[in-house]
Write an enzyme that holds these catalytic residues in place. Structure first.
Site, PDB file in Angstrom:
ATOM      1  N   GLU A 301      47.295   9.653 -12.825  1.00  0.00           N
ATOM      2  CA  GLU A 301      46.572  10.619 -11.971  1.00  0.00           C
ATOM      3  C   GLU A 301      47.494  11.135 -10.868  1.00  0.00           C
ATOM      4  OE1 GLU A 301      43.634  11.834 -12.897  1.00  0.00           O
ATOM      5  OE2 GLU A 301      43.941  10.490 -14.577  1.00  0.00           O
ATOM      6  N   TRP A 304      49.462  13.790 -12.313  1.00  0.00           N
ATOM      7  CA  TRP A 304      48.756  15.089 -12.384  1.00  0.00           C
ATOM      8  C   TRP A 304      48.997  15.874 -11.097  1.00  0.00           C
ATOM      9  CZ3 TRP A 304      46.689  18.148 -15.868  1.00  0.00           C
ATOM     10  CH2 TRP A 304      46.196  17.614 -17.058  1.00  0.00           C
ATOM     11  N   TRP A 332      34.494  38.865 -15.519  1.00  0.00           N
ATOM     12  CA  TRP A 332      33.566  37.889 -14.949  1.00  0.00           C
ATOM     13  C   TRP A 332      32.352  38.639 -14.404  1.00  0.00           C
ATOM     14  CZ3 TRP A 332      35.089  33.108 -16.089  1.00  0.00           C
ATOM     15  CH2 TRP A 332      36.454  32.824 -16.193  1.00  0.00           C
ATOM     16  N   ASN A 367      35.808  13.434  -8.925  1.00  0.00           N
ATOM     17  CA  ASN A 367      36.608  14.252  -9.854  1.00  0.00           C
ATOM     18  C   ASN A 367      35.838  14.663 -11.107  1.00  0.00           C
ATOM     19  OD1 ASN A 367      39.161  15.394 -10.891  1.00  0.00           O
ATOM     20  ND2 ASN A 367      38.928  13.779 -12.415  1.00  0.00           N
ATOM     21  N   TRP A 385      36.657  31.968 -11.491  1.00  0.00           N
ATOM     22  CA  TRP A 385      37.088  30.651 -10.993  1.00  0.00           C
ATOM     23  C   TRP A 385      37.624  30.737  -9.564  1.00  0.00           C
ATOM     24  CZ3 TRP A 385      42.334  30.271  -9.773  1.00  0.00           C
ATOM     25  CH2 TRP A 385      43.174  31.242 -10.319  1.00  0.00           C
ATOM     26  N   TRP A 408      40.993  24.205 -10.879  1.00  0.00           N
ATOM     27  CA  TRP A 408      40.142  25.358 -11.202  1.00  0.00           C
ATOM     28  C   TRP A 408      40.646  26.108 -12.421  1.00  0.00           C
ATOM     29  CZ3 TRP A 408      35.361  26.477 -10.414  1.00  0.00           C
ATOM     30  CH2 TRP A 408      34.688  25.796  -9.400  1.00  0.00           C
TER      31      TRP A 408
HETATM   32  C1  LIG Z   1      38.091  21.944  -9.842  1.00  0.00           C
HETATM   33  C2  LIG Z   1      38.920  20.844  -9.205  1.00  0.00           C
HETATM   34  C3  LIG Z   1      39.393  20.998  -7.901  1.00  0.00           C
HETATM   35  C4  LIG Z   1      40.172  19.996  -7.309  1.00  0.00           C
HETATM   36  N1  LIG Z   1      40.625  20.173  -6.022  1.00  0.00           N
HETATM   37  C5  LIG Z   1      41.432  19.237  -5.444  1.00  0.00           C
HETATM   38  C6  LIG Z   1      41.940  19.415  -4.138  1.00  0.00           C
HETATM   39  O1  LIG Z   1      41.699  20.423  -3.461  1.00  0.00           O
HETATM   40  N2  LIG Z   1      42.715  18.413  -3.616  1.00  0.00           N
HETATM   41  C7  LIG Z   1      43.015  17.288  -4.323  1.00  0.00           C
HETATM   42  O2  LIG Z   1      43.725  16.425  -3.797  1.00  0.00           O
HETATM   43  N3  LIG Z   1      42.571  17.114  -5.565  1.00  0.00           N
HETATM   44  C8  LIG Z   1      41.782  18.037  -6.152  1.00  0.00           C
HETATM   45  N4  LIG Z   1      41.299  17.829  -7.417  1.00  0.00           N
HETATM   46  C9  LIG Z   1      41.728  16.641  -8.164  1.00  0.00           C
HETATM   47  C10 LIG Z   1      40.815  15.408  -8.024  1.00  0.00           C
HETATM   48  O3  LIG Z   1      39.490  15.755  -8.222  1.00  0.00           O
HETATM   49  C11 LIG Z   1      40.958  14.716  -6.665  1.00  0.00           C
HETATM   50  O4  LIG Z   1      42.317  14.494  -6.383  1.00  0.00           O
HETATM   51  C12 LIG Z   1      40.237  13.364  -6.661  1.00  0.00           C
HETATM   52  O5  LIG Z   1      38.878  13.535  -6.935  1.00  0.00           O
HETATM   53  C13 LIG Z   1      40.428  12.703  -5.318  1.00  0.00           C
HETATM   54  O6  LIG Z   1      39.776  11.473  -5.266  1.00  0.00           O
HETATM   55  P1  LIG Z   1      40.599  10.114  -5.284  1.00  0.00           P
HETATM   56  O7  LIG Z   1      41.738  10.170  -4.336  1.00  0.00           O
HETATM   57  O8  LIG Z   1      39.617   9.014  -5.097  1.00  0.00           O
HETATM   58  O9  LIG Z   1      41.157  10.134  -6.770  1.00  0.00           O
HETATM   59  P2  LIG Z   1      41.812   8.995  -7.675  1.00  0.00           P
HETATM   60  O10 LIG Z   1      41.121   9.030  -8.991  1.00  0.00           O
HETATM   61  O11 LIG Z   1      41.872   7.717  -6.968  1.00  0.00           O
HETATM   62  O12 LIG Z   1      43.258   9.556  -7.961  1.00  0.00           O
HETATM   63  C14 LIG Z   1      44.407   9.180  -7.187  1.00  0.00           C
HETATM   64  C15 LIG Z   1      45.160  10.409  -6.773  1.00  0.00           C
HETATM   65  O13 LIG Z   1      45.657  11.091  -7.919  1.00  0.00           O
HETATM   66  C16 LIG Z   1      45.600  12.503  -7.705  1.00  0.00           C
HETATM   67  N5  LIG Z   1      44.695  13.098  -8.690  1.00  0.00           N
HETATM   68  C17 LIG Z   1      43.648  12.510  -9.300  1.00  0.00           C
HETATM   69  N6  LIG Z   1      43.085  13.365 -10.192  1.00  0.00           N
HETATM   70  C18 LIG Z   1      43.781  14.506 -10.110  1.00  0.00           C
HETATM   71  C19 LIG Z   1      43.687  15.769 -10.767  1.00  0.00           C
HETATM   72  N7  LIG Z   1      42.765  16.028 -11.705  1.00  0.00           N
HETATM   73  N8  LIG Z   1      44.566  16.739 -10.423  1.00  0.00           N
HETATM   74  C20 LIG Z   1      45.525  16.517  -9.502  1.00  0.00           C
HETATM   75  N9  LIG Z   1      45.665  15.337  -8.852  1.00  0.00           N
HETATM   76  C21 LIG Z   1      44.801  14.353  -9.149  1.00  0.00           C
HETATM   77  C22 LIG Z   1      45.058  12.715  -6.303  1.00  0.00           C
HETATM   78  O14 LIG Z   1      46.149  12.848  -5.431  1.00  0.00           O
HETATM   79  C23 LIG Z   1      44.301  11.415  -6.043  1.00  0.00           C
HETATM   80  O15 LIG Z   1      44.203  11.081  -4.683  1.00  0.00           O
HETATM   81  C24 LIG Z   1      40.500  18.822  -8.043  1.00  0.00           C
HETATM   82  C25 LIG Z   1      40.021  18.678  -9.346  1.00  0.00           C
HETATM   83  C26 LIG Z   1      39.226  19.671  -9.915  1.00  0.00           C
HETATM   84  C27 LIG Z   1      38.721  19.475 -11.309  1.00  0.00           C
END
Ligand SMILES: Cc1cc2nc3c(=O)[nH]c(=O)nc-3n(C[C@H](O)[C@H](O)[C@H](O)COP(=O)(O)OP(=O)(O)OC[C@H]3O[C@@H](n4cnc5c(N)ncnc54)[C@H](O)[C@@H]3O)c2cc1C
Length: 492
Positions: A301, A304, A332, A367, A385, A408
């Site tokens: 993650e 990502w 759209w 997420n 989007w 997005w």
């Molecule tokens: C439509 C959409 C918009 C999003 N907008 C943001 C945003 O503005 N800022 C943001 O930090 N993340 C964003 N994310 C990614 C993700 O949803 C969040 O990083 C995550 O929910 C944060 O919670 P966590 O730290 O507990 O995640 P955890 O599951 O604990 O993940 C650990 C870290 O991995 C990274 N990560 C995890 N999933 C993703 C992912 N899909 N894409 C990129 N990095 C990821 C983040 O840095 C996160 O803190 C978005 C995802 C989607 C689908």
């Protein structure tokens, strides 16, 4: 000219911590601790259409924690509310008026957003050519920078798909150079600072600090709980997550559980880094072996996040346009009524509404639910989007250009990684699968709390009791959006 021993300035931006801060440390070594902290933000930033009062408060609290950290080790941070050109111009003019020497070095850690790269190139040139100040910068915000990770061969082309990107990331990760980056900041020697702004300027009022002014005024407008900010809070969060990491792989998909790390807000401002997280969680061995484990899933993650930063750095146009240019002319709908229902959590689809209400009332969304509401906006409501991207930025405490834009574009199938346009989330099935007990929906959609788990994701009209009927028919909308995507593809 007053006799002041040579000193440096560290320009903080997205590295709001001292623990394991590479450019700051470099500066302190050059100047035996004679380093001043400097931060500035342009007031124009407060007028941006995607500005979030709540996120700004978290950011101000982070700055305040940083200031305390600096003071505790004998230094200080100055916060100005003008652009860097103006802020450094003002600072240097003040020094000249008071016959004080300029700093010998300005240091900063690199940033990869298009706006930041342009700003840094311009400022570096001004420091060196116009002001005669040496500049030193370091890698910090990403573990592996965009120009370090590319396909083999002379073109040094970047990857456009996550899986090969991650494969390369993990292969680089196994090299001694990369492994050396993953050191707990606790292993770094302690820093002591030997200069403050007051000592330099004698009268600090000649350059007043704006942090408390903004912090107090903005706090009055905050609408969500602001989590503890700063690097100590980030490290605490990492250490708390250690206890839960073995469950991460499964728990991460269920929005009613505390299954994820909650680290995104800290990564955004640089209160912590991927290097610190990997070191603290002891994940280097897992990442090195590459064997599938819950711990490795977590590192994936973090990859990502790096992937989306690389995409933005290499293809800056994605900030304003679809990564896949065939969708430039995608048609759209422009339905403000449906958009409002989505924003307010009144679409009649319980899992979608729960997510949108979680976002508004807490400044965060799980997420899995971000993916569901994203797919719903683009593919069920057939709305652009970019409307969703902007709304998320207006509300997310962790709102961050690269992952938000990547998320997005993924949801809209316009992005670089395959979430093919014909794969459309069914909100009912997603709700039943990832919120099987309905606990998440019950928490955020109390109108449905009287229903048993089996009924909660698909309530009958009688069971809705004032909760709206679905505003669209999923199957009908599916056919319409599929045709729109097909038209775009066929016309190219
Ligand atoms: C439509 C959409 C918009 C999003 N907008 C943001 C945003 O503005 N800022 C943001 O930090 N993340 C964003 N994310 C990614 C993700 O949803 C969040 O990083 C995550 O929910 C944060 O919670 P966590 O730290 O507990 O995640 P955890 O599951 O604990 O993940 C650990 C870290 O991995 C990274 N990560 C995890 N999933 C993703 C992912 N899909 N894409 C990129 N990095 C990821 C983040 O840095 C996160 O803190 C978005 C995802 C989607 C689908």
């Amino acid at each position: 000219m007053n006799t002041i021993a040579p000193y440096g300035i560290h320009w903080f931006r997205r590295d709001l911590r001292l623990r394991g801060n590479p450019a700051f440390r470099w500066n302190t070594q050059q100047h035996q601790g004679r380093v001043l902290g400097f931060f500035c933000f342009d007031q124009k930033f407060l007028a941006r259409s995607d500005f979030s009062t709540n996120r700004f408060q978290f950011f101000l609290e982070t700055l305040s924690a940083l200031k305390t950290e600096m003071r505790e080790i004998g230094g200080d941070l100055l916060v100005l509310d003008v652009s860097p050109d103006e802020a450094f111009g003002k600072l240097l003019a003040t020094l000249e008026t008071h016959r004080l020497p300029r700093p010998q070095h300005v240091t900063f850690n690199r940033d990869y957003e298009p706006f930041a790269r342009e700003r840094d190139a311009r400022m570096e040139k001004r420091f060196i050519d116009e002001w005669g100040i040496e500049v030193h910068h370091e890698r910090d915000h990403l573990l592996i920078e965009p120009d370090e990770l590319h396909k083999d061969g002379p073109s040094r082309e970047g990857y456009q798909v996550y899986t090969p990107f991650a494969k390369k990331w993990f292969s680089l990760f196994r090299t001694p150079d990369l492994l050396a980056r993953v050191r707990s900041p606790d292993e770094w020697p302690k820093i002591k600072l030997e200069i403050t702004w007051e000592q330099l300027l004698s009268k600090p009022e000649v350059l007043p600090d704006f942090l408390d002014h903004y912090r107090e005024n903005n706090a009055k407008k905050v609408t969500v709980r602001i989590p503890p900010a700063g690097s100590a809070a980030a490290t605490k969060q990492i250490r708390e997550f250690v206890k839960r990491i073995e469950a991460y792989e499964v728990a991460r998909d269920f929005p009613d559980r505390r299954g994820t790390s909650g680290l995104s807000i800290y990564l955004k401002n640089g209160s912590t880094t991927v290097a610190e997280i990997i070191a603290e969680l002891g994940l280097a061995a897992d990442a090195k072996k590459g064997k599938p484990t819950s711990r490795l899933k977590f590192v994936q993650e973090l990859v990502w996040r790096e992937f989306y930063y690389h995409i933005l750095a290499r293809h800056p146009y994605v900030e304003k346009a679809p990564f896949l240019r065939i969708y430039d002319n995608m048609r759209w709908d422009e339905d403000e009524v449906r958009f409002k229902a989505w924003r307010e959590g009144l679409t009649g689809f319980p899992i979608v509404d729960a997510g949108m209400r979680q976002l508004k009332t807490t400044g965060w969304m799980h997420n899995r639910v971000r993916m569901i509401v994203g797919s719903f906006l683009c593919k069920d409501l057939i709305l652009n989007w970019q409307w969703g991207e902007q709304y998320f930025m207006e509300h997310l405490l962790d709102g961050d250009l690269a992952p938000n834009n990547g998320g997005w574009q993924w949801a809209a199938s316009t992005g670089c990684d395959p979430q093919p346009y014909f794969r459309i989330f069914n909100p009912l099935l997603q709700g039943q699968k990832f919120d099987p007990d309905g606990a998440y929906v019950k928490k955020y959609v109390p109108e449905l709390a009287h229903l048993p788990a089996k009924r909660i994701h698909d309530p009958s009209p009688a069971e809705r009791r004032g909760y709206p009927e679905p505003i669209v028919n999923h199957n009908e909308q599916r056919e319409i959006i599929l045709e729109r995507y097909r038209n775009c593809r066929d016309s190219k």
